[in-house]
Each structure stands twice: as C-alpha cells, then as structure tokens.
Design an enzyme around this catalytic site. Structure first.
Site, short mmCIF file in Angstrom:
data_model
loop_
_atom_site.label_atom_id
_atom_site.label_comp_id
_atom_site.label_asym_id
_atom_site.label_seq_id
_atom_site.Cartn_x
_atom_site.Cartn_y
_atom_site.Cartn_z
N HIS A 85 7.46 9.77 -4.78
CA HIS A 85 7.50 9.01 -3.53
C HIS A 85 7.43 9.96 -2.34
CE1 HIS A 85 9.74 5.38 -5.43
NE2 HIS A 85 8.43 5.20 -5.45
N THR A 100 0.79 -1.24 0.00
CA THR A 100 0.00 0.00 0.00
C THR A 100 0.82 1.29 0.00
OG1 THR A 100 -1.57 -1.23 1.36
CG2 THR A 100 -1.88 1.17 1.23
N GLU A 133 17.59 6.88 -3.88
CA GLU A 133 17.07 8.12 -4.43
C GLU A 133 17.22 9.21 -3.37
OE1 GLU A 133 13.10 6.88 -5.42
OE2 GLU A 133 12.30 7.40 -3.47
N TYR A 164 12.69 -2.84 -11.92
CA TYR A 164 12.40 -3.70 -13.07
C TYR A 164 13.36 -3.36 -14.21
CZ TYR A 164 7.95 -3.36 -10.47
OH TYR A 164 6.99 -3.28 -9.49
#
Lengths: 336, 256
Positions: B219, B70, B180, B132
C-alpha cells in the site's frame, strides 16, 4: 523512487538551494586540497558504514572504495561550517497539506532527535516570509529563505514524498546542503518524464521488499501479505520478503512471483497465502505447480476463493501442501 | 454489486454515451446521468491518471458520496480532491479501497459477498483482503457495516471518521479496527477513545510487526517515515487507551 544524492542535489540546484562544488565520477580523480568523497548508494547509513570520507588524497580514497566494490562517487569541496541543522519537506497525511520539518540537531538520525518541529504551510497560500522567519527563529540561524522555498517547491513541482537536507551546513557564505535525500512518488512519475530522462532512470518498483529471513512470503493484497509475514514471525520463523500478487492474479503472474521469491538463496521454503474473492484458485494452483517444477523448494499454500477445492486438489496431486487454514499452513511450514 | 441488491442506475464513459451494458444506460458524462436518474453515490473505477477528473465530475454534478476504488492515484491529486469534496460537504471513501458494504443489503465496491454476514459488528479497515479474512472469521457474529477506508496515504474517510460513524450507528454494537503501519490515524483514534469520544468496545489488529522502516509494504500508505506511525507506536497508543489489540487476525473474535 529514491534518488541518488547527486541526483537530489541536481534538483536542489534547479531550486536555487546552494550545494558544494562537486563532481560525479567512477574513476580516481586528481583534486586540489581537502575534499569529501561519498559513495553513491540508494541505501542510507553511509556515514556509519564508512562510505563518506574527508580526505586530502581523493585519488587514493576512491581507489580504496573501488577495491570494496563501489563504483559511483560524488567528490565535493570540503565546506567549513559552524553549525548543522536538519530540514525537510513532505505532505502531512492527516493535515493534507505540505509541511516543513526542522530540527536544530542536524547530521543525525532525525528519528532520535529530541527537538523536532513541524511547520504547516498550506498549498493554497504557499511559503510566506513569516513562515521563513519562524523556522529561522526555531533553528537559531538566518538566511533560510531560498532553502525553505526551494524544498517546498521541489516537493510540489516534482511530486516528492520527501525532500530532505540533512545536514544543512551554516557557513560564512550562508546555508549549504551537504547531503540530499529525495524520494519521488512512483504513482506520479508518469508526469515527470523529463526527470526520468535526465537521470536515465526508470521506475522498476514492483512492490517486492526483501527482508532478512528464510521463509519466502507471497500473498494477495498488501494487508494480508503483511499479516502473513507477521504470523510467520509469531510462529517462530523469519520472513524473507514481502510480495503481493494483487487481486485476480493469473497463472503466469503467480508463477513468476514464486520464482522471484524462491530465487533468493536465503529462502528455504515458501508460504503462499491467497484469500480470493474473484481470484480463481485453480488458475493460481496451476501457476504454483509450474513454478514448483522449476524451483523445487517446499511450498505451503493457503488457498481460499472461487474453485478452491479444485485448486487445492491440483496442488496436492503435484506434491504441494495445500490448506484452508492459514495458521495450519504457516505452522507446518515453520516445523518442516 | 447488482446481485447484492445495489441499484446501479447508470454508467459513465466518455464516448460511450447512448449505449447500454446489461440493460444499464451509459452516458458521456455524469451531468447527463444525473438529469435522468436520482443518484446517491458514484463509484470510481477509472485508472489512476484519470481518476481525479472522474471524482471532480461526480462532485460537481452534486453527488455527495464518491467511492474511489482506483489504486495508484498521485497523492497530490487526492490531497486536492479530498479538500474540494470537504468544501462541498461531500464524502469520499478511498482511494485504493474495496468500498463499503452493509451485509445482505447493499455493496458499493468490490468486497466478495461470501466473506460477510449480517450482524452487529462494524469493521473499519485499511486493507482489502485482510478485511475479508477477518469478516470471514467473524461470520458467526456478523457485521452491521464494513468500510474499507483504503490503503493510500491520503484518504477521504479514515479510521477515525469510520469509528465515529459506528459510534453513532444504532445497528453497530462493537467496532473492529484493522490498521497497518504508516500515518497516525490509529494514534488519533486511540486519543479519541481516551477522551471518551467513543464508548463502544473496539478491538484492533495492526499489520506490519515485521515491516522494516522506510520500506513501502504494498500500500502506498504503508510506510514509516521519520518514525511516524510505526507498529509499536500504534500498539502502544491503543493499549494506553485500553483498546484490545489482537496479536493475529484470528484472535479478534476472542477479544470481542
């Protein structure tokens, strides 16, 4: 959600943090004596931009600001003081506890301050008298009990990311918060409808961040989008924005996102970087084609995922450049 | 997940107890599920407003590994349930993460199988799609385990925890770290390497070279306040610890 200075100060009042007497207005105002007129903006650096003025003539100052195109002002009594310090509260990500950050160098950009100290105050026990005395000792001032408890409680009560007083003025009648910077956490706003109602604000954040450059950037996933911006920069271009369309993006959402980015006048061309797991590439491609009909700016699309060949075919048939390799897509975009 | 070999034994949705989805029984609460099955992990997909309840419920039912997919869980909720889990000796992965995967063996989460292959590289990452991308680019080498630690400011397992686990893991030869801007987990990792606590080779990539300060880059955790956790601070920390830093995600393979 960042609050305006005057909104932050209303929260300060609720938390019994002393603030100057003042008024929020949008028209020139008659005021007796010396005052500070501050343009209310969500961007920082107002001082450097000359948008905070100490004046004996409030009405004239406001008229001047209005001519510059500003419309919301906070007028406050001038507070004579002997010293300015910095104090703020936030959640420490690594310690997973609230912290108080303090510096005896108030009024400046705290990032460039040479002496800054962090005081961890675990949520389980809350602020204790010895926390306050340690902070007072470090800052070399007294009477900070209400300030420390006030910012600490605001942080936890309203679920803020940052509650900052910079500067906190030290006066004969005690400390006074001359400025406020309060950022509420977007994900927790649903628990604070009273605040949204009181300030007549709504959370409109959709994650779009505008930058200075001319290459529009859209990606799926925050990291991939950020990385795309960086790759554009490294290839010699300047990114114009950050926009993450998220996972499983549908046609309408992709279309709206492209129109949003392309409607920025500075954007000359767009790079779209989609690395889909479950994202349907044909769906994404149709969204891009529909947006392209409206925006007519060159779009370079890296498209990989489910039905990727179909997706790239749809793009190419409609005159849009489609790639499997992101570096090639970005390279062509920069050279175009 | 099931196609990947993960044994999904039960679902939990209040009010749906007694039903089945694709042959998997659904229960009203975790305690009921635990009575009927031997459960090793719970995956939480519950929306942000209710996710904390689901995490506490899994922890109180004795489940020791909880993967929280989530996004948009309030930070104070996460701060509290991560501490609660720690006191119980349980591990949380996430929130706001794609999960954890051992290629060609098991997947707990939402990583797309097509990007991964069995091998010797451990990947720990703060970003989903970028993982990915990198895994796909390293497909010729393959991965031992891939951990998406999550993009939130507070997470149960951070890059440091993941790298320490890879250091102990005999299946992992080298470690790829995808960081990051925001927070200090990269800086703390660098400090551990400097002190010799991690000896396996690490190659790192950091997203956010062009991110402006005090702006949140998608984010919740990718934001620099007070100059803490800037791109430059992370790159400098890694370089001081002799960790190779890739300029782009596609330079990682050359540095490995």
């Amino acid at each position: 959600m960042k609050l305006y200075e005057y909104e932050g100060k209303r929260l300060f009042s609720k938390a019994e943090i002393p603030i100057p007497n003042g008024k929020v207005i949008s028209e020139p105002l008659q005021w007796e004596g010396k005052a500070v007129v501050k343009v209310q903006l969500l961007e920082g650096g107002r001082g450097k931009r000359g948008l905070v003025k100490v004046t004996e003539n409030v009405a004239t100052t406001i008229s001047e600001f209005k001519k510059m195109g500003y419309n919301l002002f906070l007028v406050e009594e001038f507070i004579p003081h002997s010293k300015e310090v910095y104090i703020s509260a936030m959640i420490d990500r690594d310690k997973k506890e609230p912290i108080i950050i303090a510096s005896p160098e108030g009024g400046i950009d705290v990032e460039s301050a040479t002496n800054v100290k962090i005081f961890e105050i675990p949520e389980e026990r809350g602020v204790r008298p010895y926390d306050v005395t340690m902070i007072e000792k470090y800052l070399g001032v007294n009477g900070l009990d209400k300030i420390v408890k006030g910012i600490y409680n605001l942080l936890l009560t309203y679920e803020a990311e940052l509650v900052e007083i910079n500067p906190l003025a030290i006066t004969d009648r005690g400390p006074v918060a001359l400025d406020s910077k309060v950022i509420l956490e977007d994900n927790a706003l649903y628990r604070h409808p009273d605040i949204l109602r009181e300030f007549n604000r709504e959370n409109v954040s959709d994650g779009y961040v505008e930058l200075e450059g001319y290459v529009g950037i859209i990606g799926n996933g925050a990291g991939l989008t950020m990385s795309t911006m960086d790759l554009v920069k490294l290839a010699g271009g300047e990114p114009a924005d950050f926009l993450d369309v998220g996972g499983g993006a549908n046609k309408e959402h992709v279309k709206e996102s492209i129109i949003r980015v392309a409607s920025n006048e500075k954007v000359k061309k767009l790079v779209v970087n989609i690395f889909g797991g479950i994202t349907r590439c044909d769906e994404v491609a149709r969204g891009i084609v529909e947006a392209y009909k409206e925006v007519r700016k060159p779009i370079f699309v890296r498209l990989v995922g489910t039905n990727e060949e179909e997706g790239r075919k749809i793009l190419i048939e409609n005159g849009i450049k489609a790639y499997e390799d992101p570096l090639q897509a970005i390279g062509d975009a920069i050279r175009s | 997940m099931r196609n990947y070999g993960t044994k999904v034994v039960a679902g939990v949705t209040p009010g749906k107890g007694g039903t089945e989805i694709e042959g998997i029984p659904v229960y009203d609460n975790v305690a009921d599920a635990v009575k009927e099955h031997n459960i090793e992990a719970s995956i939480v997909f519950v929306p942000g407003k209710f996710a904390a309840d689901a995490v506490y419920e899994a922890l109180d039912s004795g489940i020791n590994l909880v993967v929280v997919i989530t996004e948009h869980i309030p930070v104070l909720d996460t701060m509290r349930f991560v501490k609660y889990a720690k006191n119980k000796g349980a591990r949380i992965i996430g929130p706001n993460c794609p999960g954890i995967m051992v290629p060609e063996q098991i997947s707990l989460g939402i990583m797309p199988p097509r990007a991964f292959k069995k091998g010797k590289i451990g990947i720990a990452s703060r970003s989903g799609t970028l993982t990915y991308e990198v895994a796909n680019d390293l497909k010729h080498i393959g991965q031992s385990t891939v951990i998406g630690v999550g993009g939130d400011p507070i997470i149960g397992t951070d890059l440091v925890d993941a790298a320490l686990a890879f250091e102990e893991d005999p299946e992992t030869e080298k470690i790829v770290v995808i960081g990051e801007i925001g927070g200090t987990s990269e800086e703390r990792l660098a400090s551990l390497v400097k002190r010799g606590k991690i000896k396996k080779k690490i190659v790192a990539y950091i997203a956010g070279l062009t991110a402006p300060r005090e702006k949140r880059m998608g984010h919740a955790g990718a934001v620099v306040y007070m100059g803490m956790g800037s791109f430059q601070s992370k790159v400098t920390a890694f370089k001081e610890a002799d960790i190779s830093v890739a300029q782009t995600p596609f330079d990682i393979k050359k540095l490995l």
